[in-house]
Design a protein around this motif. Structure first.
Motif, PDB file in Angstrom:
ATOM      1  N   PRO A  62      31.587  34.802  29.077  1.00  0.00           N
ATOM      2  CA  PRO A  62      32.100  34.518  30.432  1.00  0.00           C
ATOM      3  C   PRO A  62      32.978  35.668  30.931  1.00  0.00           C
ATOM      4  CG  PRO A  62      32.487  32.659  28.966  1.00  0.00           C
ATOM      5  CD  PRO A  62      31.909  33.744  28.124  1.00  0.00           C
ATOM      6  N   SER A  63      33.127  35.729  32.228  1.00  0.00           N
ATOM      7  CA  SER A  63      33.839  36.862  32.816  1.00  0.00           C
ATOM      8  C   SER A  63      35.318  36.879  32.433  1.00  0.00           C
ATOM      9  CB  SER A  63      33.690  36.862  34.338  1.00  0.00           C
ATOM     10  OG  SER A  63      34.455  35.828  34.902  1.00  0.00           O
ATOM     11  N   SER A  64      35.806  35.820  31.828  1.00  0.00           N
ATOM     12  CA  SER A  64      37.217  35.806  31.433  1.00  0.00           C
ATOM     13  C   SER A  64      37.525  36.923  30.450  1.00  0.00           C
ATOM     14  CB  SER A  64      37.574  34.445  30.823  1.00  0.00           C
ATOM     15  OG  SER A  64      36.687  34.168  29.750  1.00  0.00           O
ATOM     16  N   SER A  65      36.519  37.339  29.669  1.00  0.00           N
ATOM     17  CA  SER A  65      36.779  38.432  28.735  1.00  0.00           C
ATOM     18  C   SER A  65      36.363  39.779  29.319  1.00  0.00           C
ATOM     19  CB  SER A  65      36.048  38.182  27.417  1.00  0.00           C
ATOM     20  OG  SER A  65      34.651  38.164  27.651  1.00  0.00           O
ATOM     21  N   GLY A  66      35.984  39.794  30.613  1.00  0.00           N
ATOM     22  CA  GLY A  66      35.533  41.049  31.224  1.00  0.00           C
ATOM     23  C   GLY A  66      36.610  41.687  32.063  1.00  0.00           C
ATOM     24  N   MET A  67      36.343  42.855  32.529  1.00  0.00           N
ATOM     25  CA  MET A  67      37.265  43.471  33.476  1.00  0.00           C
ATOM     26  C   MET A  67      36.489  44.234  34.522  1.00  0.00           C
ATOM     27  SD  MET A  67      38.932  46.240  30.902  1.00  0.00           S
ATOM     28  CE  MET A  67      39.226  45.102  29.564  1.00  0.00           C
ATOM     29  N   ARG A  68      37.145  44.520  35.635  1.00  0.00           N
ATOM     30  CA  ARG A  68      36.508  45.257  36.713  1.00  0.00           C
ATOM     31  C   ARG A  68      37.294  46.526  37.004  1.00  0.00           C
ATOM     32  NH1 ARG A  68      34.719  40.480  40.970  1.00  0.00           N
ATOM     33  NH2 ARG A  68      32.793  39.990  39.868  1.00  0.00           N
ATOM     34  N   ILE A  69      36.572  47.558  37.223  1.00  0.00           N
ATOM     35  CA  ILE A  69      37.209  48.823  37.593  1.00  0.00           C
ATOM     36  C   ILE A  69      36.785  49.115  39.025  1.00  0.00           C
ATOM     37  CG2 ILE A  69      37.360  51.273  37.067  1.00  0.00           C
ATOM     38  CD1 ILE A  69      36.429  50.345  34.159  1.00  0.00           C
ATOM     39  N   THR A  70      37.739  49.147  39.914  1.00  0.00           N
ATOM     40  CA  THR A  70      37.419  49.312  41.327  1.00  0.00           C
ATOM     41  C   THR A  70      37.937  50.644  41.844  1.00  0.00           C
ATOM     42  OG1 THR A  70      37.990  46.982  41.401  1.00  0.00           O
ATOM     43  CG2 THR A  70      37.397  48.003  43.488  1.00  0.00           C
ATOM     44  N   TYR A  71      37.076  51.360  42.533  1.00  0.00           N
ATOM     45  CA  TYR A  71      37.505  52.629  43.123  1.00  0.00           C
ATOM     46  C   TYR A  71      37.837  52.404  44.581  1.00  0.00           C
ATOM     47  CZ  TYR A  71      36.035  54.901  38.891  1.00  0.00           C
ATOM     48  OH  TYR A  71      35.932  55.274  37.595  1.00  0.00           O
ATOM     49  N   THR A  75      41.053  45.356  37.107  1.00  0.00           N
ATOM     50  CA  THR A  75      41.420  43.932  37.173  1.00  0.00           C
ATOM     51  C   THR A  75      40.755  43.224  36.018  1.00  0.00           C
ATOM     52  OG1 THR A  75      39.896  44.057  39.039  1.00  0.00           O
ATOM     53  CG2 THR A  75      42.018  43.047  39.461  1.00  0.00           C
ATOM     54  N   VAL A  76      41.436  42.244  35.462  1.00  0.00           N
ATOM     55  CA  VAL A  76      40.827  41.507  34.363  1.00  0.00           C
ATOM     56  C   VAL A  76      40.283  40.185  34.875  1.00  0.00           C
ATOM     57  CG1 VAL A  76      42.239  42.581  32.597  1.00  0.00           C
ATOM     58  CG2 VAL A  76      43.060  40.517  33.726  1.00  0.00           C
ATOM     59  N   GLY A  77      39.287  39.656  34.121  1.00  0.00           N
ATOM     60  CA  GLY A  77      38.670  38.398  34.496  1.00  0.00           C
ATOM     61  C   GLY A  77      39.608  37.246  34.224  1.00  0.00           C
ATOM     62  N   PRO A  78      39.227  36.014  34.485  1.00  0.00           N
ATOM     63  CA  PRO A  78      37.926  35.626  35.061  1.00  0.00           C
ATOM     64  C   PRO A  78      37.823  35.924  36.556  1.00  0.00           C
ATOM     65  CG  PRO A  78      39.330  33.700  34.781  1.00  0.00           C
ATOM     66  CD  PRO A  78      40.080  34.855  34.201  1.00  0.00           C
ATOM     67  N   PHE A  79      36.611  36.110  36.986  1.00  0.00           N
ATOM     68  CA  PHE A  79      36.361  36.369  38.402  1.00  0.00           C
ATOM     69  C   PHE A  79      35.741  35.146  39.053  1.00  0.00           C
ATOM     70  CE2 PHE A  79      35.661  40.377  36.037  1.00  0.00           C
ATOM     71  CZ  PHE A  79      36.836  40.996  36.405  1.00  0.00           C
ATOM     72  N   THR A  80      35.924  35.062  40.326  1.00  0.00           N
ATOM     73  CA  THR A  80      35.296  33.950  41.050  1.00  0.00           C
ATOM     74  C   THR A  80      33.910  34.379  41.541  1.00  0.00           C
ATOM     75  OG1 THR A  80      36.531  34.690  42.937  1.00  0.00           O
ATOM     76  CG2 THR A  80      37.388  32.757  41.762  1.00  0.00           C
ATOM     77  N   LEU A  81      33.351  33.616  42.429  1.00  0.00           N
ATOM     78  CA  LEU A  81      32.000  33.887  42.939  1.00  0.00           C
ATOM     79  C   LEU A  81      30.975  33.891  41.808  1.00  0.00           C
ATOM     80  CD1 LEU A  81      32.408  36.746  45.557  1.00  0.00           C
ATOM     81  CD2 LEU A  81      31.807  34.368  46.007  1.00  0.00           C
ATOM     82  N   GLU A  82      30.751  32.714  41.226  1.00  0.00           N
ATOM     83  CA  GLU A  82      29.898  32.638  40.031  1.00  0.00           C
ATOM     84  C   GLU A  82      28.522  33.248  40.245  1.00  0.00           C
ATOM     85  OE1 GLU A  82      31.196  29.743  41.253  1.00  0.00           O
ATOM     86  OE2 GLU A  82      32.601  28.959  39.760  1.00  0.00           O
ATOM     87  N   LYS A  83      27.938  33.040  41.444  1.00  0.00           N
ATOM     88  CA  LYS A  83      26.576  33.526  41.670  1.00  0.00           C
ATOM     89  C   LYS A  83      26.490  35.046  41.667  1.00  0.00           C
ATOM     90  CE  LYS A  83      23.535  30.146  42.129  1.00  0.00           C
ATOM     91  NZ  LYS A  83      23.338  29.332  43.319  1.00  0.00           N
ATOM     92  N   GLU A  84      27.613  35.695  41.856  1.00  0.00           N
ATOM     93  CA  GLU A  84      27.606  37.160  41.814  1.00  0.00           C
ATOM     94  C   GLU A  84      27.802  37.672  40.398  1.00  0.00           C
ATOM     95  OE1 GLU A  84      26.765  38.886  44.457  1.00  0.00           O
ATOM     96  OE2 GLU A  84      26.520  36.894  45.336  1.00  0.00           O
TER      97      GLU A  84
END
Lengths: 418, 143, 144
Positions: C48-57, C67-76
């Protein structure tokens, strides 16, 4: 000879020898990918040595001997690496000198045939077959192939690498299929060649232009196939079809790249040499004494046009009969539609209309714009102008091609004005 | 591109002497090789010039003069030709080099000439320009 | 040509909810089917995205933001993927349709994407030649 002219000469020799070389090596090592690597190695050695030593009298034999030595070296190294020396020894019976010498003569045609059946093997995708065949049989570089398809070189390189990997992973035999399988596999080979030809010949989605390299390569492969598989009528049929279509090369497109349809082509510019070759190939197919297949029939239809000095002299009754024969060996609504037009030309629009009306219930033609378009033309000839207008409008609503839609709407408008 | 390999006449060809069995076989093998490589378009031999005629126009706009063969200068006479379709000039040379000496006795000569060919659209600047612009469009679409 | 079948995330996958025994068996059977047909290149599930992270430029350049998970917008979100090698788009669709609903709880989504190296080399089919003949003939009919 200057260095650059030696290099150009080597390039030409490669073009002449590479397919034979790869085919002969593949029979020994049973892997076309490896065979190509070995042949390439020999080429690299030639490129290093020939500028200094001059080109040998029999460059093909020189390349083959050199590649064979590489094969033996490779085997020895594998042997040393592999502890199971004995096993390898037994498995390497293929590599005895005797067997290798065989490759130098006689069986070249058979090896080439094996090679083309392998590069056109059904485990590969249509595109991979085309790319690999151009590469291994046509002796084209990846760059040339990429240029012909207007894609990046890396795209072609990847395709070819993957195709070779697939062949070896799936343990595809380097053999000419026998028995019932032969006809199926042969039609795959012919399809690959014809696809290659059409890709070069037809106006593609990006615009209308002709890519001559693909046409020429397809024609050359077809001619080779006709020599190494002379007993197959469809091979000659396909060659005939391609020769005759190529005879119109010069007249198919105007200076600004727009297609010129058959009716308006300058028949005086059709290449009579290619027409003659096409007719001869068709005759070869006929002489084999079996019923003509789809390619030979299409060639025969094309030949009818090629033999008419003026469009008005076209033998439409014969074309109609040939489409009838084609519809039996290759049933398809589009063949029927062609037959309908030929019949209308030969016997009058009322007869054409009958066939088209029967086709109206054909589900695959439900949204096919050329059906109402043909029907409209028949109705105009029969003076049923109101109905014709409806058909042209319907055809216009079904086509996605803007230019074609305009032309159809114009025809519909002409019907209103009458 | 198409090339014509022109085999020049010799005393023998002009005398109508048939080539030796050996040479005939070598030529046959060579033609077969050309066919198997998919490059052969046509190959024909011509009768001696004694059976030919020449039509010349000695005066511009004047009446043509018809002259019966045989003609002198065997080397200027064409004894046969082979038409091939290849990818490069070098390939044509390579094939021409492989043709057996057409007449044996030290008189043989082959002339290689490229055919002016509008079908060779790769050479047409318009087509090349069109291709280039299409390539450009495709490249742009990719990015 | 290579396709990637992207299994979209769902609230169930985000919560790491285990699917039914039947569903897991069906998925395993499907993977085996792909493998035996020689088309499977890779099949992975993601945590699940809770263990993921996002790198945004940021739009105007500058340092990326993590940013660390979890992320919303499940369908994405992506919950898993399979990569297959097939001969045609039809075949890819056919395989995708045979996949059991990946979410296991209804409300699943599979996205089919062609790998970018797979540009179409061929634009023609043998019937196109027959269609060209037809156009020629229609033209001759019109002008006759």
């Amino acid at each position: 000879m200057s260095d650059s002219s030696v290099l150009r000469t080597i390039d030409a020799i490669w073009r002449i020898e590479s397919a034979k070389l790869i085919a002969g090596l593949a029979r020994m090592v049973r892997d076309v990918g490896l065979a190509e690597d070995l042949a390439q190695d020999a080429l690299v050695i030639a490129l290093e040595r020939w500028p200094a030593t001059g080109i040998p009298d029999n460059p093909g034999a020189w390349l083959m001997t050199t590649a064979k030595r590489r094969a033996i070296d490779l085997l020895r190294r594998n042997k040393l690496r592999d502890q199971k020396y004995e096993e390898f020894g037994r498995g390497s019976d293929l590599y005895t000198e005797n067997d290798m010498d065989l490759t130098m003569d006689g069986e070249v045609g058979d090896d080439l045939l094996r090679l083309i059946f392998t590069t056109c093997h059904p485990v590969l995708s249509q595109e991979a077959r085309v790319a690999l065949t151009l590469r291994l049989l046509g002796g084209l570089t990846t760059d040339e192939i990429a240029h012909a398809f207007l894609v990046a070189e890396s795209t072609i390189a990847q395709r070819i690498v993957r195709a070779k990997r697939t062949l070896s992973a799936k343990r595809v035999d380097f053999e000419v299929p026998v028995g019932e399988e032969l006809q199926d596999r042969l039609s795959t080979v012919l399809e690959v060649i014809y696809l290659m030809f059409n890709e070069g010949y037809s106006a593609t989605s990006g615009g209308s232009w002709i890519r001559p390299l693909l046409c020429q390569e397809a024609l050359r492969l077809g001619r080779i196939l006709a020599e190494i598989a002379p007993a197959e009528p469809e091979v000659h049929g396909l060659v005939a079809l391609m020769e005759i279509q190529s005879s119109r090369f010069k007249t198919r497109v105007n200076a600004s790249g727009e297609p010129i349809l058959l009716m308006d082509q300058n028949r005086a510019l059709w290449d009579q040499l290619l027409i003659r070759r096409g007719l001869a190939a068709l005759e070869r197919a006929r002489r084999l004494g079996r019923p003509l297949g789809p390619y030979a029939l299409q060639a025969a239809i094309s030949a009818c046009h090629a033999q008419a000095r003026l469009a008005s002299e076209t033998d439409w009754a014969r074309i109609a009969a040939l489409y009838e024969a084609l519809s039996r060996v290759m049933p398809s609504p589009i063949v029927e539609l062609n037959r309908a037009v030929a019949i209308a030309m030969a016997f009058g629009p009322a007869f054409g209309l009958q066939i088209v009306d029967e086709l109206a219930s054909e589900p695959s033609l439900k949204d096919y714009h050329l059906l109402p378009s043909v029907r409209g033309d028949f109705l105009v000839k029969l003076d049923r102008i109101d109905e014709a207008r409806g058909e042209f409008e319907r055809a216009a609503s079904l086509t996605r091609n803007v230019r074609e839609r305009e032309l159809l709407l114009k025809r519909a408008a002409e019907c209103s004005n009458q | 591109m198409r090339f014509m390999m022109i085999v020049k006449g010799t005393k023998d060809s002009e005398a109508g002497t048939m080539p030796s069995q050996e040479l005939l076989e070598a030529m046959l093998r060579y033609n077969e090789e050309l066919a198997k490589a998919g490059v052969l378009l046509a190959a024909d031999g011509l009768h001696a010039s004694s059976q030919g005629i020449r039509i010349s126009y000695p005066e511009p706009g004047g009446k043509p003069k018809v002259m019966d063969g045989p003609f002198t200068e065997a080397k200027e006479i064409i004894a046969g030709y082979t038409l091939i379709e290849v990818k490069s000039r070098e390939e044509a040379i390579e094939w021409a080099m492989r043709m057996p000496d057409p007449h044996g006795y030290g008189e043989g000569q082959i002339e290689l000439r490229q055919i002016i060919d509008a079908t060779d659209l790769t050479q047409n600047p318009d087509t090349l320009a069109m291709e280039a612009s299409i390539r450009e469009q495709i490249e742009r679409r990719k990015t | 040509m290579r396709y990637i079948l992207i299994v979209k995330g769902s609230r169930y996958s985000e919560a790491s909810l285990k699917t039914s025994r039947e569903h897991r068996d069906a998925m395993a059977a499907y993977n085996e089917l792909l493998a035996r047909a020689g088309v499977l290149l890779a099949a992975e599930g993601l945590q699940p995205s809770s263990s993921g992270m996002r790198i945004t430029y940021p739009v105007h350049g500058g340092m990326p933001k993590v940013t660390v998970g979890p992320f919303t917008l499940e369908k994405e979100l992506v919950a898993g993927f399979k990569m297959i090698e097939v001969k045609s788009e039809e075949e890819a669709i056919d395989w995708a349709m045979r996949m059991p609903n990946p979410s296991g709880f209804g409300d699943g989504e599979i996205e089919l994407r062609l790998l970018s190296e797979d540009v179409n080399l061929l634009h023609v089919s043998p019937t196109m030649a027959l269609e060209a003949d037809l156009r020629d003939q229609i033209d001759m009919l019109k002008k006759s």
